[in-house]
Design an enzyme around this catalytic site. Structure first.
Site, PDB file in Angstrom:
ATOM      1  N   HIS A  53     -19.166 -19.160  16.543  1.00 44.75           N
ATOM      2  CA  HIS A  53     -19.350 -17.949  16.892  1.00 44.75           C
ATOM      3  C   HIS A  53     -19.382 -18.095  18.404  1.00 44.75           C
ATOM      4  CE1 HIS A  53     -18.795 -13.795  17.407  1.00 44.75           C
ATOM      5  NE2 HIS A  53     -18.072 -13.207  16.017  1.00 44.75           N
ATOM      6  N   ARG A  75     -16.478  -7.588  21.495  1.00 48.57           N
ATOM      7  CA  ARG A  75     -15.301  -7.541  22.687  1.00 48.57           C
ATOM      8  C   ARG A  75     -14.860  -6.768  21.848  1.00 48.57           C
ATOM      9  NH1 ARG A  75     -14.904 -12.734  21.445  1.00 48.57           N
ATOM     10  NH2 ARG A  75     -16.935 -12.774  20.139  1.00 48.57           N
TER      11      ARG A  75
END
Ligand SMILES: Cc1cc2nc3c(=O)[nH]c(=O)nc-3n(C[C@H](O)[C@H](O)[C@H](O)COP(=O)(O)OP(=O)(O)OC[C@H]3O[C@@H](n4cnc5c(N)ncnc54)[C@H](O)[C@@H]3O)c2cc1C
Ligand code: SF4
Ligand code: SF4
Ligand code: FES
Lengths: 634, 256
Positions: free
Chosen positions: A250, A270
Site C-alpha cells: 500500500h 486521497r
C-alpha cells in the site's frame, strides 16, 4: 499425550473475518451445522481494520455505474491477470451483498436522498465505495457478528441452546486440515490458545477464510494473525496456491514513529482530495502516469482539482492511480533524495478541506495521527511510505464454488483465496470479495456436506502426528544444540522478505532470499520455547513459523520465475509488462520430500481465454496493450 | 528524545494467584505500552500472556489497567509517563484472570446474546432502505464501539460486585439497546418488542446512576452516558409512568 477430543459438525469455517462469518451465516442458513474457529476473540479479526469502504456498483452517487464498469476496473487494476469469472461474479453480486447488510442492521453513511453514500477510490471509475466514515470494516464485522448472534438466538428459541447449530470457537488455532483414509477432507486439528488443549473438529467440508500473509514482512499494515496459516494449511492438504508473486504494498503507511511504521493511512485520504508532494513541494504523481493509463488521468493540477467537483468533464488526479503505481512512485521519489525527513513523502489534506470536514470524514485518521505521531492532519501534512498490505495470491479455487482445485471438500474465500484480483487489488474490492465469495463458499460447502460425501472418522494416526508436530517446540533443539528463539527467527524472516523480496525485486536478491529461507527452515526445526501450554505466545509463534516459511518460499520462488513486472510484482531487472505472461499462472505446491530445491515446487498453467462478451466491454486499443499476441487473433 | 530504561511492574499469574513482577526495559521514541510488553516477551519473558491484534486502536483487544486506569495498551504512549515513573500494568479487574494480562471476557459475549437483535422492517426490499444521514448519526456513534470492554471493566455496578453481573448488562450493552432503539428502521416496536422496557426490566438499566465513569474511559470517545444511557432512561421512564403511553400500550396489547 492426552487423547484429543473429537466433535462432529457439517461445515467447519476456519476464520471469523468478513469471509468466514459470511460463509458461516450462509452454511447455517442452508441447514448445515456450522463451527467457526478463529485465533482471536470473536469480532476482532483483521477485517475490523478495514477503513475506506466496500466496492459495489449500486450507482447511488453516479447512475452511470453498473457491474460491467466495475468488472472493467477490476480487470484493469489486476492487469488482466484476474480469473475473469471471479471478477465477473464479484462485480455482479457485490451490490446485493451490501444491501443485505442493511437488512441485518448495518448503518452506512447516506446520500442526500437517503441511499447508501459512495466514495471515490483509486482505480474505480465512479464513486463506488460504500462506507461508514473510515471504519467500514468495523461496521462490516459487527453486522456479521450480530447476524450470527441473531441466528443463535433463533436456535435458542427453538431448542434452548445458542450453540446447537452455529458455534464460534474463539481463541483457537487450526494447525492441520485432516483427511480420511480415502484422502477426502475430514476436519481440522486445533488447539485452544488459552489452555493449550488439543481437539479435532470433524466435518466433511472445511472452509478456509484465514486472511493474509503480511507478518512475513517487516513493514506491514497487517496484524499478528497474518501468518499465512490458511495458505499453508491448503498447501499441506494438497491444494495449489496461485499468483503468490503478487503482494500489494500500500502506498501510504505511517513512517514515523518507528514503532508504528507500517500502520495504514487509508486511501480515502486521497479519494477525498489529499495530494502527494515530495520535499521540493511538487505533486510528483503527474510524472508517473504509465502509458496504459495515460488517457484516463489528469495532465495538470488544475484539471485534477476540477475533477472533484465535475468528474464528467475532467479526468481524475494521478494520486488515484492503482496502488502499485503510487507505491512505486513514492519509492522512486525517496530513492532520488526527494523524500520527507523520516523517509517517506508528504500526504496533505489540510490545504484541501476545512478542519471540521476532515475530522468528520476521516475521524480515525485524525485520531491515529494525533495519538500516535503528534501530528494534526487538519493543519499539517502526514509523512507516508509503502507498507506490505495484501496478498493477491492464494488458494487456487473453482471460480463459482470456491472449492480448492484438486481437494474435494476444501473451500477457500477472502484474502486466502487467489485469482480474483489478478496482479493487483483495487481498494474496496476486498470487503466485497469477502461477502461475495464467503457466501458462495458457505453455500457450496453446505451443499457438499449434505451430499453423498461419506463421513469416515479421521484416522488416529493423523491426529497423533498433528499433535506431535504441535508439541515439537517444547522439546527444543533436536540436534542437541541451543534452542532457537522463535522471535529472533521471525525477525530475520521479516527482514529477509522486506529487503530481498519487497516492493522492487532483483534476481540475485531473490536467490539470496531463497538461500536464507532454507537456512531459517533448518533453524526453525530447533525452535524451542519455555513454559507451558497455557496462553504461551512463544509457542504460538514457533508454530506459526512453519506457515510463514512455506508462504514466503512461495512468494520468493514465484517472483523469481516471473520474468516481467506486473501489478504487485516489480522487477528492476525486468521492468516491462510482457503480454506473453498475461496468460501464464504460476502454481505453488508442496515439493516432493526428497527434492533438494526446497519445500515448494512451481507449475505453469495457461489460463482459460476471457469470454467474448466480457472482452467486448473493452476497446480494441486497450486490449492490444494487455493481451498476448495469440489471444488477439483468436 | 533518545532511548532510556524504564521500570515496569507487570502482573503475572493465573487463576490460582500471582504477583507484580519488576522489569527494567528499554523504551524508544514514539513507543506505546504494548511495544514495551512485546519487548519483554521477545527478550525477558517469552511466555508473558497478552492479548492484542491490530496495534492501531481498532480492534479493542489490548485492554488492561495501566497505573490503575483502564486503557488500550496500543494507544497509550510512553511519553505520557515521566522517565522516572514506574509503569504498572495489570489485567482488567472486573473479569477473571486467565493468565498474566489476559482475562476471561466471556461475560460480555453472554450479555451480547441477551440483547434482542435488529428487527428488519417488513415489506421493505433490501435495496429500498432509505434513511437520512442525520437520523443514522445517533446510532452510528454507538456503532463506533470496538468492544474493548473498558467501560464494562470500570463501571462500579459490576467492578467490585460480582453479584450484580447477572442482572446488569453493563454500559456497552445498554448502549447497544439504545443504538437499536434509535435505528431509524428497526421494527421491534411493530413486532411487539419494547426495547426501552427490556432495558429497564431485563438488562438492569436501573442500576446505572449516571456516574459517567464509562464515558471517561471509552477510547472511542463515545458519549455513552449522555447520548445512550440517559436518553434511554428518560424514555424508559416516560413509558413506565406516562399514563397515556401506558394506556396506549394496554390497548394495543389487548387488541393483538
Ligand atoms: C489496515 C487495513 C485497512 C484495509 N482497508 C480496506 C478497505 O477499506 N476496503 C477493502 O476492501 N479492504 C481493505 N483492507 C483489506 C481487507 O480488510 C482484508 O483483505 C480482509 O479484511 C480480509 O478478510 P478475511 O475475511 O479474508 O480475513 P480476516 O478478517 O483477516 O480474518 C481471518 C480470520 O482467520 C482466523 N485465522 C487465521 N489463521 C487461523 C488459524 N490457523 N486457525 C484459526 N483461525 C485462523 C483469524 O483469527 C481471523 O478470524 C484493509 C486491510 C488492512 C490491513
Ligand atoms: S454511567 Fe452508568 S453505566 Fe456508566 S459507569 Fe456510571 S453507572 Fe456504570
Ligand atoms: S463503549 Fe467504548 S469503552 Fe465501551 S466497549 Fe465500546 S469502545 Fe470500549
Ligand atoms: S491491539 Fe487492537 S486495540 Fe490495541
Amino acid at each position: 499425550m492426552t487423547q484429543a477430543e473429537r466433535q462432529q459438525w457439517d461445515v467447519v469455517v476456519v476464520g471469523a473475518g468478513g469471509a468466514g462469518l459470511r460463509a458461516a451465516i450462509e452454511a447455517r442458513e442452508r441447514g448445515a451445522r456450522t463451527a467457526v474457529i478463529c485465533k482471536s476473540l470473536f469480532g476482532k479479526a483483521h477485517t475490523v481494520m478495514a477503513e475506506g469502504g466496500i466496492a459495489a456498483s449500486m450507482g447511488n452517487a453516479n447512475a452511470g455505474d453498473n457491474w460491467q464498469v466495475h468488472f472493467r476496473d477490476t480487470m484493469r487494476g489486476g492487469k488482466f491477470l484476474n480469473q475473469w469469472r471471479m471478477a465477473e461474479l464479484h462485480a455482479r453480486e457485490a451490490p446485493d451483498r451490501v444491501w443485505e447488510l442493511e437488512t441485518w442492521g448495518a448503518l452506512f453513511d447516506r446520500t442526500k436522498d437517503g441511499r447508501i453514500s459512495q466514495r471515490n477510490f483509486g482505480g474505480h471509475e465512479y464513486p463506488r465505495l460504500a462506507h461508514v466514515g473510515d471504519r467500514t470494516g468495523l461496521e462490516l464485522i459487527r453486522t456479521l457478528q450480530q447476524k450470527i448472534v441473531s441466528l443463535q438466538q433463533e436456535d435458542f428459541r427453538d431448542c434452548g441452546d445458542y450453540e446447537a447449530r452455529l458455534k464460534v470457537f474463539q481463541e483457537c488455532t487450526v494447525t492441520r486440515v485432516l483427511k480420511d483414509d480415502e484422502g477426502r477432507v475430514g476436519g481440522t486439528f486445533c488447539y485452544e490458545r488459552e489452555s493449550g488443549r488439543f481437539f479435532v473438529l470433524e466435518a466433511p467440508a472445511v472452509v478456509l477464510a484465514t486472511g493474509g500473509i503480511g507478518k512475513s514482512f517487516k513493514v506491514t499494515s497487517n496484524s499478528w494473525e497474518y501468518t499465512g496459516d490458511g495458505h499453508a494449511l491448503a498447501l499441506l492438504a494438497g491444494a495449489r496456491l496461485v499468483n503468490m508473486e503478487f503482494v500489494q504494498f500500500h502506498p501510504t503507511g505511517m513512517v514515523w514513529p518507528p514503532s508504528v511504521k507500517g500502520i495504514l493511512v487509508t486511501e480515502s485520504v486521497r479519494g477525498d482530495g489529499g495530494v502527494l508532494r515530495n520535499s521540493d513541494g511538487e505533486r510528483f504523481m503527474f510524472d508517473y502516469v504509465p502509458d496504459v493509463f495515460k488517457d484516463k488521468y489528469a495532465e495538470s493540477e488544475e484539471e485534477g482539482d476540477r475533477w472533484y467537483e465535475d468528474p464528467d468533464n475532467n479526468r481524475r488526479p494521478p494520486e488515484l492511480l492503482p496502488r502499485d503505481e503510487v507505491a512505486r512512485a513514492i519509492n522512486s521519489e525517496v530513492k532520488a533524495g526527494r523524500g520527507s525527513p523520516h523517509g517517506g513523502v508528504f500526504l496533505d489534506v489540510s490545504t484541501r478541506m476545512p478542519a471540521e470536514t476532515i475530522r468528520r470524514r476521516l475521524p480515525s485518521m485524525y485520531h491515529q495521527f494525533k495519538e500516535l505521531a503528534d501530528v494534526d492532519i487538519t493543519a499539517e501534512p502526514m509523512e507516508v511510505g509503502p507498507t506490505c498490505h495484501y496478498v493477491m495470491g492464494g488458494v487456487a479455487v473453482e471460480s463459482d464454488t470456491a472449492e480448492a482445485i484438486g481437494v474435494p471438500g476444501l473451500f477457500a474465500a477472502g484474502e486466502v483465496a487467489g485469482g480474483m484480483h489478478g496482479s493487483n487489488r483495487l481498494g474496496g474490492n476486498s470487503l466485497s470479495d469477502l461477502l461475495v465469495f464467503g457466501r458462495r463458499a458457505g453455500l457450496y460447502a453446505a451443499r457438499y456436506a449434505s451430499g453423498p460425501a461419506a463421513r469416515t472418522p479421521v484416522p488416529d494416526a493423523q491426529v497423533r502426528a498433528a499433535a506431535a508436530e504441535a508439541l515439537r517446540p517444547f522439546s527444543g533443539a533436536d540436534a542437541g544444540g541451543r534452542a532457537e528463539n522463535p522471535y529472533t527467527l521471525h525477525q530475520e524472516l521479516q527482514q529477509t522478505m522486506n529487503d530481498l523480496v519487497g516492493i522492487i525485486r532483483r534476481e540475485e536478491e531473490m536467490r539470496q532470499a531463497l538461500r536464507k529461507l532454507a537456512e531459517l527452515r533448518l533453524r526453525a526445526r530447533g525452535a524451542g520455547v519455555e513454559g507451558h501450554r497455557q496462553f504461551n505466545p512463544g509457542w504460538h509463534l514457533a508454530l506459526d513459523l512453519r506457515n510463514m516459511l512455506l508462504v514466503s518460499e512461495c512468494v520468493a520462488r514465484a517472483a523469481l520465475e516471473r520474468t516481467e513486472s506486473r501489478g504487485g510484482h516489480t522487477r528492476e531487472d525486468r521492468p516491462a509488462m510482457e503480454r506473453a505472461w498475461r496468460r501464464v499462472n504460476l502454481l505453488c505446491r508442496i515439493a516432493d520430500p526428497d527434492s533438494d530445491e526446497g519445500q515448494i515446487a512451481l507449475e505453469r498453467t495457461t489460463t482459460e481465454p476471457i469470454r467474448s462478451d466480457l472482452l467486448s466491454l473493452f476497446d480494441k486499443e486497450e486490449l492490444v496493450k494487455y493481451l498476448a499476441e495469440e489471444e488477439l487473433y483468436e | 528524545m533518545t532511548g532510556y530504561d524504564a521500570s515496569f511492574r507487570v502482573w503475572r499469574g493465573d487463576p490460582d494467584g500471582g504477583a507484580l513482577k519488576d522489569f527494567t526495559v528499554e523504551v524508544n521514541e514514539g513507543e506505546v505500552v504494548l511495544d514495551i510488553i512485546h519487548r519483554l516477551q521477545a527478550t525477558q519473558a517469552p511466555d508473558l500472556a497478552v492479548r492484542w491484534n491490530c496495534k492501531a486502536g481498532k480492534c479493542g483487544s489490548c485492554s488492561a489497567e495501566i497505573n490503575g486506569r483502564p486503557r488500550l495498551m496500543c494507544m497509550t504512549r510512553m511519553s505520557v509517563f515521566s522517565r522516572e515513573e514506574v509503569v504498572t500494568v495489570t489485567p482488567l479487574r472486573a473479569f477473571p484472570v486467565v493468565r498474566d494480562l489476559v482475562t476471561d471476557v466471556s461475560f460480555n459475549y453472554e450479555k451480547a446474546r441477551e440483547v434482542p437483535s435488529f428487527v428488519p422492517p417488513p415489506g421493505v426490499a433490501p435495496d429500498e432502505y432509505r434513511m437520512q444521514q442525520i437520523d443514522v448519526e445517533r446510532s452510528q456513534e454507538f456503532r463506533k464501539c470496538i468492544e474493548c470492554f473498558l467501560c464494562q471493566d470500570t463501571c462500579h455496578v459490576v467492578r467490585d460486585h460480582e453479584e450484580n453481573k447477572t442482572a446488569f448488562a453493563g454500559p456497552r450493552f445498554l448502549m447497544r439497546i439504545a443504538e437499536l432503539d434509535m435505528h431509524p428502521l428497526d421494527a421491534a416496536e411493530e413486532s411487539g418488542l419494547d426495547r426501552k422496557r427490556t432495558a429497564q426490566e431485563d438488562h438492569g438499566l436501573g442500576y446505572c446512576n449516571i456516574t459517567k465513569c464509562c464515558t471517561e474511559v471509552c477510547p472511542e470517545q463515545i458519549r455513552i452516558t449522555d447520548n445512550a444511557l440517559i436518553p434511554l432512561k428518560e424514555r424508559a421512564v416516560d413509558r413506565k409512568y406516562d399514563p397515556l403511553v401506558w394506556l396506549g400500550d394496554k390497548i394495543t396489547r389487548r387488541r393483538s
